[in-house]
Design a protein around this motif. Sequence first.
Motif, PDB file in Angstrom:
ATOM      1  N   TYR A  81       0.976  -1.152  -0.080  1.00 43.62           N
ATOM      2  CA  TYR A  81       0.068   0.080   0.156  1.00 43.62           C
ATOM      3  C   TYR A  81       1.085   1.120   0.093  1.00 43.62           C
ATOM      4  CZ  TYR A  81      -5.147   0.835   0.089  1.00 43.62           C
ATOM      5  OH  TYR A  81      -6.377   0.655  -0.044  1.00 43.62           O
ATOM      6  N   PHE A  82       0.502   2.211  -0.889  1.00 41.40           N
ATOM      7  CA  PHE A  82       1.229   3.597  -0.933  1.00 41.40           C
ATOM      8  C   PHE A  82       0.246   4.692  -0.783  1.00 41.40           C
ATOM      9  CE2 PHE A  82       4.313   5.909  -3.895  1.00 41.40           C
ATOM     10  CZ  PHE A  82       5.125   6.309  -2.784  1.00 41.40           C
ATOM     11  N   ARG A  83      -0.721   4.837   0.322  1.00 39.02           N
ATOM     12  CA  ARG A  83      -1.651   5.605   0.545  1.00 39.02           C
ATOM     13  C   ARG A  83      -1.123   6.968   0.770  1.00 39.02           C
ATOM     14  NH1 ARG A  83      -5.177   5.097   5.944  1.00 39.02           N
ATOM     15  NH2 ARG A  83      -3.136   5.804   6.830  1.00 39.02           N
ATOM     16  N   GLY A  84      -1.971   7.732  -0.233  1.00 36.89           N
ATOM     17  CA  GLY A  84      -1.543   9.269  -0.132  1.00 36.89           C
ATOM     18  C   GLY A  84      -0.620   9.878  -1.105  1.00 36.89           C
ATOM     19  N   GLU A  85       0.014   8.842  -1.598  1.00 35.33           N
ATOM     20  CA  GLU A  85       1.390   8.859  -2.549  1.00 35.33           C
ATOM     21  C   GLU A  85       1.184   8.677  -3.937  1.00 35.33           C
ATOM     22  OE1 GLU A  85       3.921  10.610  -1.552  1.00 35.33           O
ATOM     23  OE2 GLU A  85       3.871  10.359   0.686  1.00 35.33           O
ATOM     24  N   ALA A  86       0.240   7.383  -4.108  1.00 35.04           N
ATOM     25  CA  ALA A  86       0.252   6.836  -5.552  1.00 35.04           C
ATOM     26  C   ALA A  86      -0.507   7.725  -6.371  1.00 35.04           C
ATOM     27  CB  ALA A  86      -0.165   5.351  -5.374  1.00 35.04           C
ATOM     28  N   THR A  87      -0.093   8.156  -7.645  1.00 33.15           N
ATOM     29  CA  THR A  87      -0.812   8.660  -8.686  1.00 33.15           C
ATOM     30  C   THR A  87      -0.804   8.147 -10.158  1.00 33.15           C
ATOM     31  OG1 THR A  87      -0.190  10.884  -7.493  1.00 33.15           O
ATOM     32  CG2 THR A  87      -0.947  10.969  -9.640  1.00 33.15           C
ATOM     33  N   GLU A 156       7.696   3.194  -8.009  1.00 32.27           N
ATOM     34  CA  GLU A 156       6.617   4.088  -7.471  1.00 32.27           C
ATOM     35  C   GLU A 156       6.128   5.052  -8.472  1.00 32.27           C
ATOM     36  OE1 GLU A 156       7.920   4.142  -2.657  1.00 32.27           O
ATOM     37  OE2 GLU A 156       8.702   5.990  -3.979  1.00 32.27           O
ATOM     38  N   LEU A 157       4.684   5.114  -8.463  1.00 27.05           N
ATOM     39  CA  LEU A 157       4.201   6.219  -9.407  1.00 27.05           C
ATOM     40  C   LEU A 157       3.492   7.317  -8.575  1.00 27.05           C
ATOM     41  CD1 LEU A 157       2.622   3.455 -11.825  1.00 27.05           C
ATOM     42  CD2 LEU A 157       4.753   4.653 -12.158  1.00 27.05           C
ATOM     43  N   ASP A 158       4.013   8.332  -8.594  1.00 28.58           N
ATOM     44  CA  ASP A 158       3.397   9.668  -7.848  1.00 28.58           C
ATOM     45  C   ASP A 158       3.287  10.799  -8.981  1.00 28.58           C
ATOM     46  OD1 ASP A 158       5.856  10.978  -8.043  1.00 28.58           O
ATOM     47  OD2 ASP A 158       6.589  10.374  -6.140  1.00 28.58           O
ATOM     48  N   ASN A 174       5.318   1.115   3.679  1.00 27.38           N
ATOM     49  CA  ASN A 174       4.246   1.973   3.120  1.00 27.38           C
ATOM     50  C   ASN A 174       4.997   3.520   2.930  1.00 27.38           C
ATOM     51  OD1 ASN A 174       2.689  -0.286   5.152  1.00 27.38           O
ATOM     52  ND2 ASN A 174       2.299  -0.524   3.184  1.00 27.38           N
ATOM     53  N   SER A 175       3.935   4.204   2.827  1.00 29.45           N
ATOM     54  CA  SER A 175       4.222   5.508   2.940  1.00 29.45           C
ATOM     55  C   SER A 175       4.782   6.240   4.011  1.00 29.45           C
ATOM     56  CB  SER A 175       2.739   6.538   2.838  1.00 29.45           C
ATOM     57  OG  SER A 175       2.165   5.900   1.460  1.00 29.45           O
ATOM     58  N   PRO A 176       5.597   7.186   3.841  1.00 30.42           N
ATOM     59  CA  PRO A 176       6.016   7.879   2.653  1.00 30.42           C
ATOM     60  C   PRO A 176       6.835   7.333   1.898  1.00 30.42           C
ATOM     61  CG  PRO A 176       6.613   9.078   4.602  1.00 30.42           C
ATOM     62  CD  PRO A 176       6.347   7.728   5.054  1.00 30.42           C
ATOM     63  N   ASP A 177       7.283   8.034   0.754  1.00 27.04           N
ATOM     64  CA  ASP A 177       8.195   7.273  -0.391  1.00 27.04           C
ATOM     65  C   ASP A 177       9.341   6.803   0.088  1.00 27.04           C
ATOM     66  OD1 ASP A 177      10.381   9.330  -1.145  1.00 27.04           O
ATOM     67  OD2 ASP A 177       8.536  10.655  -0.452  1.00 27.04           O
ATOM     68  N   PHE A 178       9.772   5.860  -0.799  1.00 23.83           N
ATOM     69  CA  PHE A 178      10.965   5.231  -0.642  1.00 23.83           C
ATOM     70  C   PHE A 178      12.340   6.034  -0.085  1.00 23.83           C
ATOM     71  CE2 PHE A 178      14.703   2.669  -1.925  1.00 23.83           C
ATOM     72  CZ  PHE A 178      14.849   1.710  -0.900  1.00 23.83           C
ATOM     73  N   GLN A 179      12.515   7.029  -0.821  1.00 20.97           N
ATOM     74  CA  GLN A 179      13.654   8.073  -0.740  1.00 20.97           C
ATOM     75  C   GLN A 179      13.623   8.736   0.760  1.00 20.97           C
ATOM     76  OE1 GLN A 179      16.224   7.918  -2.355  1.00 20.97           O
ATOM     77  NE2 GLN A 179      15.927   7.925  -4.560  1.00 20.97           N
ATOM     78  N   TRP A 180      12.326   9.167   1.202  1.00 19.06           N
ATOM     79  CA  TRP A 180      12.166   9.435   2.505  1.00 19.06           C
ATOM     80  C   TRP A 180      12.579   8.375   3.419  1.00 19.06           C
ATOM     81  CZ3 TRP A 180      10.122   8.208   7.084  1.00 19.06           C
ATOM     82  CH2 TRP A 180       9.467   9.274   7.940  1.00 19.06           C
ATOM     83  N   HIS A 181      12.107   7.209   3.221  1.00 28.14           N
ATOM     84  CA  HIS A 181      12.738   6.307   4.319  1.00 28.14           C
ATOM     85  C   HIS A 181      14.069   6.027   4.176  1.00 28.14           C
ATOM     86  CE1 HIS A 181       8.568   4.528   5.521  1.00 28.14           C
ATOM     87  NE2 HIS A 181       8.318   4.237   4.277  1.00 28.14           N
ATOM     88  N   LEU A 182      14.637   5.996   3.318  1.00 32.40           N
ATOM     89  CA  LEU A 182      16.231   6.111   3.342  1.00 32.40           C
ATOM     90  C   LEU A 182      16.684   7.245   4.147  1.00 32.40           C
ATOM     91  CD1 LEU A 182      17.057   4.910  -0.424  1.00 32.40           C
ATOM     92  CD2 LEU A 182      16.894   3.453   1.700  1.00 32.40           C
ATOM     93  N   LYS A 183      16.227   8.282   3.856  1.00 30.46           N
ATOM     94  CA  LYS A 183      16.684   9.313   4.586  1.00 30.46           C
ATOM     95  C   LYS A 183      16.462   9.444   6.031  1.00 30.46           C
ATOM     96  CE  LYS A 183      16.359  12.884   0.851  1.00 30.46           C
ATOM     97  NZ  LYS A 183      15.740  13.759   0.219  1.00 30.46           N
TER      98      LYS A 183
END
Length: 335
Positions: A81-87, A156-158, A174-183
């Motif tokens: 799930y990628f709630r609030g981010e997927a576009t 990811e499609l946003d 899940n959310s936020p996006d993957f780059q946020w998780h890495l940071k």
Amino acid sequence: MCTSLTYMAEKGAFFLARTMDFGIELGGSPVVVPRNQHFNSDATAEGYDTTYSFVGAGRDVGNYILVDGVNEKGLSAAALYFRGEATYAKTPMTGKTNLAPHEVVNWLLGNMASCAELGQQLTELNVLAIPIALLQVTTPLHWIIADVSGACYVLELDQTGCHYIANPVGVMANSPDFQWHLKNLSNYLQVQPTPHPHRTYGQFVAADFGPGSGALGLPGDFTSPSRFVRLTYMRQYAETAKTPEAAVNVLSHLLNTVDIPRGVKIKEDGSSDYTQYRGYMRMDQPTYYMQPYYDQTISRVILTENLMNQPAPIAFPLEKEQEFKSVNQSVNQHG
């Protein structure tokens, strides 16, 4: 809400594993999709075709829709799930493969042999904002993809476009996006499996309370950021299994750390997200393992030549709560 990771055993057995955490009963079971299938699509009347056979967790909703799995070439994938981010796109595009979000796993497992090939084919993919009948909503998803070489990516499609990102930690939530998780991992540099040294404050020497104190500060809640950090830490320091069988056991213990029992995570509508099952996908010898909530027995389906050449998909239902029957019994009959 789900958590996923990759894992390599000593003898080269490479796995992608995941928890399936959801409040609505999905009713999934192991499903083998044979070679050369045609699927009707919720996106367009043309549907789409698959070439390779694959096995994973799915359900028949007019078509068999899988949410994770591994194919005969050793490519594996899982939708989270990628709630609030997927576009997604609003209209089909001529000359492209038009899919609903819940059809992406089928398409990529049925047609891609590696992470590299998928990266080359993404310009041909158009994912539309189309609801799935089972949930009556358009599922906001992103995907973790890995192959037998050890490569791992996140798709990811946003609102900023399509992002196909190499995954250096082998974990996704899940959310936020993957780059946020890495940071966000930079907030936990102090977490370690060994004790911290004693600290002196004035004339007082502060000592730890014993083994495990190095992990003080490791988040323990069920939010996506916390599960990502926790599983990244566990994956980094867990022992390396010597055999594929031992790898499944280690993976089960790793996913225990992000497992959600029923009743401990209540959503605003009163429903309870919980870990409905855990899936383990072996890539070097394509095999799908499933561990349901109501029975912790781990069962497996091996992708044999016989299964790959069947005329139509085959499901191996797992019984809940009562008189659990091992999938291996069905595999012995069909494999």
